[in-house]
Scaffold this motif. Structure first.
Motif, short mmCIF file in Angstrom:
data_model
loop_
_atom_site.label_atom_id
_atom_site.label_comp_id
_atom_site.label_asym_id
_atom_site.label_seq_id
_atom_site.Cartn_x
_atom_site.Cartn_y
_atom_site.Cartn_z
N ARG A 1 0.83 -1.21 0.00
CA ARG A 1 0.00 0.00 0.00
C ARG A 1 0.86 1.26 0.00
NH1 ARG A 1 -4.24 -2.02 4.65
NH2 ARG A 1 -5.48 -3.45 3.33
N LEU A 2 1.93 1.26 0.77
CA LEU A 2 2.82 2.42 0.81
C LEU A 2 3.46 2.66 -0.56
CD1 LEU A 2 4.58 2.00 4.28
CD2 LEU A 2 3.10 3.89 3.59
N ARG A 3 3.90 1.60 -1.18
CA ARG A 3 4.51 1.73 -2.51
C ARG A 3 3.52 2.31 -3.51
NH1 ARG A 3 7.47 -4.18 -2.47
NH2 ARG A 3 9.51 -3.50 -1.72
N GLU A 4 2.29 1.81 -3.46
CA GLU A 4 1.27 2.28 -4.40
C GLU A 4 0.94 3.75 -4.16
OE1 GLU A 4 -1.90 -0.46 -3.76
OE2 GLU A 4 -1.06 -1.99 -5.11
N ARG A 5 0.94 4.18 -2.90
CA ARG A 5 0.59 5.57 -2.59
C ARG A 5 1.60 6.56 -3.16
NH1 ARG A 5 -3.50 6.03 1.11
NH2 ARG A 5 -3.88 4.21 2.45
N PHE A 6 2.88 6.18 -3.15
CA PHE A 6 3.91 7.15 -3.47
C PHE A 6 4.61 6.91 -4.81
CE2 PHE A 6 3.54 7.36 1.18
CZ PHE A 6 3.40 8.73 1.35
N LYS A 7 4.27 5.83 -5.52
CA LYS A 7 5.03 5.48 -6.72
C LYS A 7 4.93 6.54 -7.81
CE LYS A 7 1.47 2.64 -8.97
NZ LYS A 7 1.15 1.30 -9.52
N ASP A 8 3.78 7.21 -7.91
CA ASP A 8 3.61 8.24 -8.94
C ASP A 8 3.71 9.64 -8.37
OD1 ASP A 8 3.18 6.34 -10.97
OD2 ASP A 8 1.07 6.15 -10.38
N VAL A 9 4.14 9.73 -7.10
CA VAL A 9 4.19 11.02 -6.43
C VAL A 9 5.62 11.53 -6.30
CG1 VAL A 9 3.70 12.26 -4.27
CG2 VAL A 9 2.09 10.55 -5.13
N THR A 10 6.54 10.66 -5.85
CA THR A 10 7.90 11.10 -5.59
C THR A 10 8.89 9.95 -5.76
OG1 THR A 10 9.37 12.09 -3.93
CG2 THR A 10 7.67 10.61 -3.11
N ASP A 11 10.12 10.31 -6.13
CA ASP A 11 11.21 9.33 -6.14
C ASP A 11 12.23 9.67 -5.05
OD1 ASP A 11 12.30 11.63 -7.16
OD2 ASP A 11 13.22 10.69 -8.91
N ASP A 12 11.79 10.44 -4.05
CA ASP A 12 12.67 10.80 -2.94
C ASP A 12 13.12 9.57 -2.15
OD1 ASP A 12 12.55 13.45 -3.56
OD2 ASP A 12 11.09 13.98 -2.01
N PHE A 13 12.28 8.55 -2.13
CA PHE A 13 12.62 7.33 -1.39
C PHE A 13 11.95 6.14 -2.06
CE2 PHE A 13 8.60 8.73 0.36
CZ PHE A 13 7.89 7.56 0.57
N SER A 14 12.45 4.97 -1.74
CA SER A 14 11.84 3.73 -2.21
C SER A 14 11.97 2.68 -1.12
CB SER A 14 12.51 3.24 -3.50
OG SER A 14 13.87 2.94 -3.27
N ILE A 15 10.98 1.81 -1.05
CA ILE A 15 11.02 0.70 -0.10
C ILE A 15 11.37 -0.56 -0.88
CG2 ILE A 15 9.74 -0.66 1.60
CD1 ILE A 15 7.94 1.79 2.02
#
Length: 224
Positions: free
Chosen positions: A196-210
């Protein structure tokens, strides 16, 4: 709140430190030897450690070296020894400070506060991942002009990983840290929340990745 690990096989020393540190508002975790301290580190978030050198099972030097390899918080070594060679060994394994027994509890408090300021743990409610901000006080994530209000467990999981960029957490650790030791579910819960966290931020930012560490668990990588 600041979490302090006290590792000392002397019951009286632990009691003395507990009294003075709790009176300052610190949360105390106690270990009677190095092995017990290692288990606390796996299951609890610690901000500073006060460690006796002469302990059974795993001594203070070994524990300090372990902390330096796997965590990022200050360490104060306690010892009855006052020889230069012993202090040198302590600094070589990574201690930040050194206090010889007997000592004044107030002096230890001064040193703890100084190290916390140096490590900026007092302000650790705000975690920056490049330009993304995780605010533990408001439970908000600010990224690319957007504010995200995550479900509590997702937020706690993200904040835990973000507090230790590059460190690998296995699923059992994350269950203990986020859901608690009494959690009745299985470790697939972690996988669901990570997804869920990956899906929330995948198209928002590349500041971090899990990232998944196959056969082990997960780690967060931050853009430099």
């Amino acid at each position: 709140m600041i979490h302090v690990l006290i590792a000392d096989d002397d019951d009286h020393i632990r009691e003395l430190l507990r009294y003075h540190l709790q009176s300052e508002g610190y949360v105390i975790y106690e270990a009677r030897d190095g092995e017990e301290a290692s288990q606390i580190l796996l299951n609890s978030q610690i901000h500073i450690a006060v460690i006796d050198i002469m302990m059974p099972n795993k001594d203070g030097y070994q524990l300090c070296e372990e902390i330096r390899k796997n965590y990022d918080f200050p360490v104060i070594l306690l010892t009855a020894k006052n020889q230069l060679v012993d202090k040198e060994k302590g600094y070589l394994v990574g201690t930040d400070d050194y206090l010889t027994k007997p000592f004044e509890p107030k002096e230890l408090l001064f040193r703890i506060k100084a190290l916390l300021r140096r490590y900026r743990v007092v302000n650790a409610e705000k975690i920056f991942l490049h330009k993304t901000l995780i605010d533990r006080k408001s439970y908000e994530v600010h990224s690319k002009g957007k504010i995200f209000m995550l479900p509590m467990k997702e937020f706690d999981l993200l904040a835990q990983l973000a507090s230790y960029p590059g460190r690998v957490f296995n699923r059992e650790e994350l269950i203990h840290l986020i859901w608690g030791a009494d959690f009745a579910g299985d470790d697939r819960t972690v996988d669901v929340h990570i997804k869920r966290l990956r899906e929330r931020f995948k198209d928002v930012t590349d500041d971090f990745s899990i990232q998944t560490v196959r056969g082990v668990g997960y780690k967060l990588e931050c853009k430099r």
